[in-house]
Scaffold this active site. Structure first.
Site, PDB file in Angstrom:
ATOM      1  N   GLU A   1      46.409  32.746  36.715  1.00  0.00           N
ATOM      2  CA  GLU A   1      45.030  32.246  36.538  1.00  0.00           C
ATOM      3  C   GLU A   1      44.966  30.990  35.679  1.00  0.00           C
ATOM      4  O   GLU A   1      44.235  30.914  34.687  1.00  0.00           O
ATOM      5  CB  GLU A   1      44.140  33.346  35.958  1.00  0.00           C
ATOM      6  CG  GLU A   1      43.867  34.432  36.974  1.00  0.00           C
ATOM      7  CD  GLU A   1      42.705  35.350  36.640  1.00  0.00           C
ATOM      8  OE1 GLU A   1      42.314  35.414  35.468  1.00  0.00           O
ATOM      9  OE2 GLU A   1      42.194  35.996  37.569  1.00  0.00           O
TER      10      GLU A   1
ATOM     11  N   GLU B   1      45.553  39.637  43.244  1.00  0.00           N
ATOM     12  CA  GLU B   1      44.683  40.505  42.435  1.00  0.00           C
ATOM     13  C   GLU B   1      43.347  40.668  43.137  1.00  0.00           C
ATOM     14  O   GLU B   1      42.753  39.692  43.593  1.00  0.00           O
ATOM     15  CB  GLU B   1      44.406  39.920  41.042  1.00  0.00           C
ATOM     16  CG  GLU B   1      45.487  40.137  40.037  1.00  0.00           C
ATOM     17  CD  GLU B   1      45.100  39.634  38.647  1.00  0.00           C
ATOM     18  OE1 GLU B   1      43.927  39.750  38.260  1.00  0.00           O
ATOM     19  OE2 GLU B   1      45.999  39.123  37.964  1.00  0.00           O
TER      20      GLU B   1
HETATM   21  C1  BGP Z   1      42.484  38.694  35.792  1.00  0.00           C
HETATM   22  C2  BGP Z   1      43.771  38.821  35.045  1.00  0.00           C
HETATM   23  C3  BGP Z   1      44.262  40.205  34.855  1.00  0.00           C
HETATM   24  C4  BGP Z   1      43.218  41.290  34.895  1.00  0.00           C
HETATM   25  C5  BGP Z   1      42.056  41.052  35.803  1.00  0.00           C
HETATM   26  C6  BGP Z   1      40.869  41.974  35.641  1.00  0.00           C
HETATM   27  O1  BGP Z   1      41.762  37.687  35.212  1.00  0.00           O
HETATM   28  O2  BGP Z   1      44.804  38.079  35.626  1.00  0.00           O
HETATM   29  O3  BGP Z   1      45.122  40.203  33.766  1.00  0.00           O
HETATM   30  O4  BGP Z   1      42.953  41.905  33.732  1.00  0.00           O
HETATM   31  O5  BGP Z   1      41.590  39.733  35.742  1.00  0.00           O
HETATM   32  O6  BGP Z   1      40.085  41.565  34.560  1.00  0.00           O
HETATM   33  P1  BGP Z   1      39.588  42.551  33.454  1.00  0.00           P
HETATM   34  O7  BGP Z   1      40.774  43.261  32.943  1.00  0.00           O
HETATM   35  O8  BGP Z   1      38.965  41.703  32.433  1.00  0.00           O
HETATM   36  O9  BGP Z   1      38.620  43.435  34.124  1.00  0.00           O
END
Ligand code: BGP
Length: 489
Positions: free
Chosen positions: A201, A384
């Site tokens: 990201e 993701e």
């Molecule tokens: C993305 C990241 C992850 C993950 C995901 C979900 O931004 O790469 O590391 O955590 O989001 O976000 P969150 O955990 O804040 O719900």
């Protein structure tokens, strides 16, 4: 409708959100270690100490990146809870966790390597063997279980000592340390790992936790990113030389963006907003900054510190594939006050939101996959996607997570349509957080994504027992039928 046998189905995690074991195996401290737990009302923060001994906390959630005050040094503050230190103890449960994933029929597992496990300060001449051995066990186990390892080299963190010594990615020295770290990984795992992500990201990272910079102003930030672009390009080039056949991507937080209305000003504002994400992918996938980059620098008051050879460096290491996280869509209006309002997640009357206010938009996934495929003509990988929700487990640890099944079903169908009807070359999907882990943006355990429930609360209490949710068996069937079952429901 059925995906090919080669399609990669799997799950994705990040080390500091699941491993724990922060002081084991010679690991050095990492920038995320100093983040406290948080909640929607109280975004997580990074704790620090001033030279006079006074301690404080700077907001460091996903959406806020307060700078550390001048002279502040990150430290642990008594009475605070730091989720990354223990996380869900994957460091000791890795074998069970991987077996559970393989039990669903997954054929890929995305995880990140913690830089400070391999180079505890980030600056040693030689790597830490115990750190490498830990990841070797994970990689070997994945292969034994039929899962391709997909490795994120840099998931929003760096060794604290390196961050403190040179101010993280604001310094060009960090490029060399990163390359030393990459070279070590390529030497050790090159024969076993085909797919690599140089950065996670990269369009969303900012400030101390993710870039190791004490400041988060535009000038610091855009130059830190310039250094990361150079580091990524050099890593891709080195990786290709050392590991023929290896494939490199970098990952972008890639929400869909819609104009709030058909007013031309709103549509134009949407295009400009879009470019703030394309800026990153354009540069890394094409190997040069896009034509609109100088306008972004001008508007943000940024001067990029170019050095001789930078252009050639960028051109020598374009990515092989484009990978994204996709969770939501946003709407944008020309008037900035209105834009803020609609960005909050309430702005699209056609969508409902997750309990964390993220609009649920499966068609947006089909939209962005088409957008990326058209723009880059490179393969795409969804690395993701998923739904953070509040799960109520019964005494056996079972969760009836029909809401998660509905979310995934709708997203899978749109992804399949993008591939099978629109002709998008999307070759894999890794669902975020296949076992529950600590949230990046809020530091909570309450925000659960998994097919596998982990018995732990926001303060680290619980047995850490792993149990499967309803979505686990559902996902297994989806993978078994290569998505065909989705069209029969
Ligand atoms: C993305 C990241 C992850 C993950 C995901 C979900 O931004 O790469 O590391 O955590 O989001 O976000 P969150 O955990 O804040 O719900």
């Amino acid at each position: 409708m059925q995906l090919s046998k080669d399609f990669l189905w799997g799950g994705a995690t990040a080390d500091f959100q699941c491993e724990g074991g922060y002081d084991e195996g010679g690991r050095g401290l990492s920038t995320h270690d100093f983040e406290t737990d948080g909640s929607l009302e109280n975004p997580r923060g990074i704790t620090y100490r001033m030279p006079d001994g006074i301690t404080g906390r700077a907001r460091s959630s996903f959406f806020f990146h307060d700078p550390l005050p001048e002279g502040a040094v990150p430290c642990f503050v008594e009475g605070e809870y730091y989720p990354a230190l223990q996380a869900i103890d994957h460091y000791h449960h890795w074998e069970e966790d991987l077996e559970l994933l393989a039990g669903m029929g997954m054929n890929v597992y995305r995880f990140s390597i913690c830089w400070s496990r391999v180079y505890p300060t980030g600056m040693e001449e030689e790597p830490n063997e115990a750190g490498l051995a830990f990841y070797e066990k994970i990689i070997d186990k994945c292969i034994e279980l039929g899962m391709q390892p997909l490795v994120t080299i840099h998931h929003d963190e760096l060794p604290v000592e390196l961050a403190e010594a040179v101010d993280g990615w604001s310094s060009r020295d960090t490029i060399d340390y990163y390359l030393r770290y990459c070279k070590t990984l390529f030497e050790r795992f090159g024969g076993k790992v085909k797919y690599w992500l140089t950065f996670n990201e990269i369009n969303a990272v900012r400030g101390y936790s993710s870039c190791g910079t004490h400041n988060s102003d535009n000038q610091t930030h855009y130059n830190a990113v310039h250094n990361m672009f150079l580091a990524s390009a050099k890593a891709v080039k080195l990786g290709h030389e050392m590991m023929p056949g290896s494939q490199f991507g970098a990952m972008y937080a890639f929400s869909a963006f819609y104009p709030a209305t058909c007013k031309p000003e709103d549509v134009f504002a949407q295009m400009q907003k879009r470019r703030q994400a394309f800026y990153f992918i354009d540069t890394m996938a094409r190997g040069h900054y896009p034509a609109y980059a100088p306008e972004i620098w001008r508007e943000k008051g940024v001067e990029i510190k170019w050095e001789d050879g930078d252009e050639e460096t960028l051109a020598a290491g374009p990515l092989d594939f484009v990978s994204i996280s996709y969770y939501r869509s946003n709407t944008i209006a020309a008037d900035s006050a209105a834009a803020k309002e609609v960005m909050g997640g309430e702005g699209n009357p056609y969508l409902t939101n997750t309990p964390w206010g993220w609009p649920i938009d499966p068609l947006g996934l089909r939209y962005v996959l088409n957008e990326l495929a058209d723009r880059y003509e490179k393969p795409v990988f969804v690395v993701e996607n998923g739904m953070g929700a509040i799960d109520e487990a019964d005494e056996d640890g079972y969760v009836e997570d029909d809401y998660r099944i509905a979310y995934l079903r709708d997203h899978f169908k749109c992804m399949m349509q993008a591939i099978l009807e629109d002709g998008v070359d999307c070759f894999g999907y890794t669902m975020w957080g296949p076992f529950d882990l600590v949230s990046l943006s809020t530091g909570e355990m309450a925000k659960r994504y998994g097919f596998i429930y982990v018995d732990m609360d926001d303060k680290g209490n619980g047995t850490l027992r792993r149990t499967t949710k309803k979505s686990y068996d559902w996902m297994k069937h989806v993978i078994e039928t290569r998505g065909a079952c989705l069209w029969e429901e």
